[in-house]
Design an enzyme around this catalytic site. Structure first.
Site, short mmCIF file in Angstrom:
data_model
loop_
_atom_site.label_atom_id
_atom_site.label_comp_id
_atom_site.label_asym_id
_atom_site.label_seq_id
_atom_site.Cartn_x
_atom_site.Cartn_y
_atom_site.Cartn_z
N GLU A 73 0.82 -1.21 0.00
CA GLU A 73 0.00 0.00 0.00
C GLU A 73 0.85 1.26 0.00
O GLU A 73 0.48 2.27 -0.60
CB GLU A 73 -0.93 0.03 1.21
CG GLU A 73 -1.76 1.32 1.26
CD GLU A 73 -2.80 1.36 2.35
OE1 GLU A 73 -2.74 0.54 3.28
OE2 GLU A 73 -3.71 2.21 2.27
N ASP A 133 -0.72 -4.85 3.30
CA ASP A 133 -1.25 -3.63 3.92
C ASP A 133 -0.54 -3.50 5.26
O ASP A 133 -0.90 -4.20 6.21
CB ASP A 133 -2.77 -3.70 4.09
CG ASP A 133 -3.36 -2.32 4.37
OD1 ASP A 133 -4.54 -2.10 4.05
OD2 ASP A 133 -2.62 -1.46 4.90
N ILE A 164 -0.41 -1.28 7.66
CA ILE A 164 -1.36 -0.98 8.73
C ILE A 164 -2.72 -0.77 8.05
O ILE A 164 -2.95 0.26 7.40
CB ILE A 164 -0.96 0.26 9.55
CG1 ILE A 164 0.33 0.00 10.34
CG2 ILE A 164 -2.11 0.64 10.52
CD1 ILE A 164 0.77 1.13 11.23
N ASP A 165 -3.59 -1.76 8.17
CA ASP A 165 -4.95 -1.64 7.64
C ASP A 165 -5.82 -1.09 8.76
O ASP A 165 -5.91 -1.69 9.82
CB ASP A 165 -5.46 -3.00 7.18
CG ASP A 165 -6.80 -2.90 6.49
OD1 ASP A 165 -7.08 -1.84 5.87
OD2 ASP A 165 -7.58 -3.85 6.55
N THR A 208 -5.62 2.61 9.26
CA THR A 208 -4.69 3.65 9.73
C THR A 208 -5.40 4.71 10.56
O THR A 208 -4.86 5.21 11.55
CB THR A 208 -3.98 4.31 8.53
OG1 THR A 208 -3.19 3.33 7.86
CG2 THR A 208 -3.07 5.44 8.99
N ASP A 221 -6.03 -4.81 0.86
CA ASP A 221 -7.08 -4.89 1.89
C ASP A 221 -7.72 -6.28 1.92
O ASP A 221 -8.29 -6.69 2.92
CB ASP A 221 -8.20 -3.88 1.58
CG ASP A 221 -7.76 -2.43 1.64
OD1 ASP A 221 -7.99 -1.71 0.66
OD2 ASP A 221 -7.19 -2.03 2.67
C1 LIP Z 1 -9.09 1.13 5.12
C2 LIP Z 1 -9.94 -0.08 4.84
C3 LIP Z 1 -11.37 0.14 5.33
C4 LIP Z 1 -11.96 1.30 4.60
C5 LIP Z 1 -11.13 2.53 4.90
C6 LIP Z 1 -9.67 2.34 4.47
P1 LIP Z 1 -6.49 1.69 5.16
O1 LIP Z 1 -7.79 0.86 4.65
O2 LIP Z 1 -9.39 -1.21 5.48
O3 LIP Z 1 -12.17 -1.00 5.12
O4 LIP Z 1 -13.29 1.49 4.98
O5 LIP Z 1 -11.69 3.62 4.21
O6 LIP Z 1 -9.61 2.19 3.09
O7 LIP Z 1 -6.44 2.90 4.29
O8 LIP Z 1 -6.69 2.05 6.60
O9 LIP Z 1 -5.32 0.78 4.93
#
Ligand code: LIP
Length: 268
Positions: free
Chosen positions: A74, A90, A92-93, A95, A217
C-alpha cells in the site's frame, strides 16, 4: 520447515512471522508518544511513519525469506518476481484507527499464485489476535480452527461495511446503509477491511460488504475467510474484486446481494 511442508503452509508461516514482527513494532511505537500523520488520496486518507516502517520491515523480511517473489504494498513497495508468487501487503490496515488509538487495525499480508489467494495472515496487535490460513489447509485464530457463523436469516445477520475516503463516493454508501440497516440485525463499521473479513471468518459477523478497496485490503482475509467457509462475490454475484467485496456466511449471501441491489443508487 520440512521439505514435505506444503508451499501454502510455508507462506502462511512467513506471513504470520512478518505480520507479528511489524505489528508489534507499530503497537509499541504507537504507545510511545504523540503521532503525526500526513494525507494521501484525500484529507482523511492518512499515513504515518509506522505504516512506512511496517512495510519496510515486511519487504526486508520477504527479501531474505522469499527473494524471488513479487511484492505489492500500500505504501509503494513494488517488486517484480520470478517465482509465480506475489505478496499483497497492507502494513497498517485501519490507519485512521491506529492514529486515533483505537484497537481495530491490522497488518495484512497475503500471497497469491496463478490460481488466486494461496496463504495469508492478518494480525491485530491491539487485540493480540493472529488470523491465518492457507488454501485447502484451513484457517485459524491464534492457532485454533475458525469457521463462519451458521445463519440463514438475513434479518438475524450482523453486517459490517466501510466507506470510501472520497466524500464524493459516500453518498451512494449512505443511501445503501440507510436501507440495509432496516433489514438486518444491525450494522457495524470497524474501519479495517482485513479485520472485518476475519471477523466474518470466525463468526463474529455474518457478512461484510464494501467498495473501492485495494488488493492489499482483501487478499489475506480472502484466503482466511474462504478456508473458514465464507463465500465471496461482487455486489451482483460475480467473482470478487477489490472494487466490490461481499464476504459472508453462505446462508445469507444471496439475500444480501438482493438487498444491496434493492438499496443501491439505481434502486427504485
Ligand atoms: C481502510 C480499509 C477500510 C476502509 C477505509 C480504508 P487503510 O484501509 O481497510 O475498510 O473502509 O476507508 O480504506 O487505508 O486504513 O489501509
Amino acid at each position: 520447515m520440512t521439505s514435505s511442508t506444503s508451499l501454502g503452509s510455508q507462506l502462511r508461516h512467513v506471513a504470520e512471522s512478518l505480520a507479528r514482527e511489524a505489528g508489534d513494532m507499530a503497537l509499541l511505537g504507537r504507545k510511545s508518544g504523540p503521532l503525526s500523520a500526513t494525507t494521501k488520496s484525500s484529507p482523511i486518507d492518512m499515513v504515518t511513519k509506522f505504516d512506512k516502517a511496517s512495510e519496510a520491515m515486511i519487504t526486508e523480511g520477504l527479501a531474505k525469506l522469499r527473494p524471488d517473489d513479487a511484492i505489492i504494498g500500500e505504501e509503494g513497495a513494488a517488486k517484480h518476481g520470478t517465482s509465480g508468487i506475489t505478496w499483497h501487503i497492507d502494513p497498517i490496515d485501519g490507519t485512521t484507527n491506529f492514529v486515533f488509538d483505537l484497537p481495530m487495525w491490522a497488518v495484512s499480508i497475503g500471497a497469491v499464485d496463478e490460481h488466486g489467494p494461496l496463504a495469508g495472515a492478518v494480525y491485530v496487535p491491539a487485540l493480540g489476535e493472529m488470523f491465518s490460513g492457507a488454501r485447502t489447509e484451513g484457517a485459524s485464530l491464534n492457532g485454533s480452527p475458525i469457521s463462519v457463523r451458521d445463519n440463514n436469516d438475513l434479518a438475524d445477520a450482523l453486517v459490517c461495511t466501510g466507506y470510501s475516503y472520497l466524500i464524493s463516493e459516500r453518498e451512494v454508501h449512505a443511501k445503501r446503509v440507510a436501507d440495509i440497516v432496516m433489514k438486518v440485525r444491525d450494522l457495524r463499521r470497524f474501519g479495517a477491511a482485513a479485520v472485518d473479513i476475519c471477523f466474518v471468518a470466525c463468526g463474529r459477523l455474518d457478512a461484510y460488504f464494501e467498495e473501492h478497496l485495494h488488493s492489499w485490503d482483501l487478499i489475506a482475509g480472502q484466503v482466511i475467510a474462504t478456508e473458514a467457509g465464507a463465500v465471496f462475490s461482487d455486489y451482483v454475484g460475480n467473482p470478487v474484486t477489490p472494487s466490490q467485496v461481499i464476504a459472508s456466511t453462505p446462508g445469507v449471501h444471496a439475500d444480501l446481494i438482493q438487498l444491496i441491489a434493492a438499496s443501491g443508487p439505481d434502486a427504485s
